[in-house]
Scaffold this motif. Structure first.
Motif, PDB file in Angstrom:
ATOM      1  N   TYR B  36       0.851  -1.182   0.000  1.00  0.00           N
ATOM      2  CA  TYR B  36       0.000   0.000   0.000  1.00  0.00           C
ATOM      3  C   TYR B  36       0.891   1.238   0.000  1.00  0.00           C
ATOM      4  CZ  TYR B  36      -4.183  -2.731   1.279  1.00  0.00           C
ATOM      5  OH  TYR B  36      -5.241  -3.620   1.287  1.00  0.00           O
ATOM      6  N   GLN B  38       0.894   5.296   1.035  1.00  0.00           N
ATOM      7  CA  GLN B  38       0.174   6.222   1.903  1.00  0.00           C
ATOM      8  C   GLN B  38       0.829   7.592   1.847  1.00  0.00           C
ATOM      9  OE1 GLN B  38      -0.048   5.206   6.130  1.00  0.00           O
ATOM     10  NE2 GLN B  38      -2.093   6.112   6.243  1.00  0.00           N
ATOM     11  N   PRO B  44      -4.221   4.443   3.405  1.00  0.00           N
ATOM     12  CA  PRO B  44      -3.449   3.565   2.517  1.00  0.00           C
ATOM     13  C   PRO B  44      -4.197   3.271   1.216  1.00  0.00           C
ATOM     14  CG  PRO B  44      -3.465   2.733   4.775  1.00  0.00           C
ATOM     15  CD  PRO B  44      -4.480   3.817   4.714  1.00  0.00           C
ATOM     16  N   LEU B  88       3.735   0.765   2.636  1.00  0.00           N
ATOM     17  CA  LEU B  88       3.407  -0.200   3.673  1.00  0.00           C
ATOM     18  C   LEU B  88       3.320  -1.598   3.083  1.00  0.00           C
ATOM     19  CD1 LEU B  88       0.509   1.859   5.268  1.00  0.00           C
ATOM     20  CD2 LEU B  88       2.679   1.397   6.386  1.00  0.00           C
ATOM     21  N   GLY B 106       6.314   0.609   7.728  1.00  0.00           N
ATOM     22  CA  GLY B 106       6.348   1.516   6.589  1.00  0.00           C
ATOM     23  C   GLY B 106       7.747   2.017   6.291  1.00  0.00           C
TER      24      GLY B 106
END
Lengths: 112, 113
Positions: B36, B38, B44, B88, B106
């Motif tokens: 993901y 972000q 996300p 992530l 992250g």
């Protein structure tokens, strides 16, 4: 908009107050998840619903936290007697089996 | 040992370069892996997911999974300043885990012009 919707976007409250957040998942998704994210960390799992049944709760979810999904559609997350440590971004995600989860924009909670 | 660990950042690369993001996991029961992106103050956003050993390509992104070594990586080719974000890594266990995701902490990526 057919994405995951969360309300409110921001919530500022005094310590000791109760707060409630709402999540509207993508309509055809039967799975709904709540996560919490603090600054500099990845999201942490809180609880999971399949349709209206709450099937799993994290140990992070103290007895001050309660979540519902009464009709298998939208969900609410309530925090009673808020504490400073509850300040975080609360994220809702929805999905279906064998499909990735999609996140809403989150509710940012600030405890004064 | 954390369930999911990402390479420490922040990571800074010049525009046009390849950015390499790495992630290791401890639970051999993990079945699916997700990356993901972000942006600051945002939620996300799913970039890629991978279930099988090997590589999976989608545009400028390539996810790599090696279950024997328990690592998953994300390569971003021709990096752009708009790729600057926190990435992530997450794993999803099978069985009765109901699909919950376990995230790493992250990695912050900065792509400078």
């Amino acid at each position: 908009d057919t994405g995951v919707s969360q309300n409110p976007r921001h919530k500022i409250t005094k310590r000791g107050q109760n707060v409630t957040f709402r999540c509207d998942p993508i309509s055809e998704h039967n799975r709904l998840y709540w996560y919490r994210q603090t600054l500099g960390q990845g999201p942490e799992f809180l609880t999971y619903f399949q349709n209206e049944a709450q099937l799993e709760k994290s140990r992070l979810l103290s007895d001050r936290f309660s979540a519902e999904r009464p009709k298998g559609s939208f969900s609410t997350l309530e925090i009673q007697r808020t504490e400073q440590g509850d300040s975080a971004m609360y994220l809702c995600a929805s999905g279906r089996e064998n499909q990735p989860q999609h996140f809403g924009d989150g509710t940012r909670l600030s405890i004064l | 040992q954390k369930e999911v660990e990402q390479n420490s950042g922040p990571l800074s690369v010049p525009e046009g370069a390849i950015a390499s993001l790495n992630c290791t996991y401890s639970d051999r029961g993990s079945q699916s892996f997700f990356w993901y992106r972000q942006y600051s103050g945002k939620s996300p956003e799913l970039i890629m997911f991978i279930y099988s050993n090997g590589d999976k390509e989608d545009g400028r992104f390539t996810a790599q999974l090696n279950k024997a070594s328990q690592y998953v990586s994300l390569l971003i080719r021709d990096s752009q300043p708009s790729d600057s974000a926190t990435y992530l890594c997450a794993r999803q266990a099978g069985g009765t885990s109901y699909g919950k995701l376990t995230f790493g902490q992250g990695t912050i990526l900065t792509v400078h012009p």
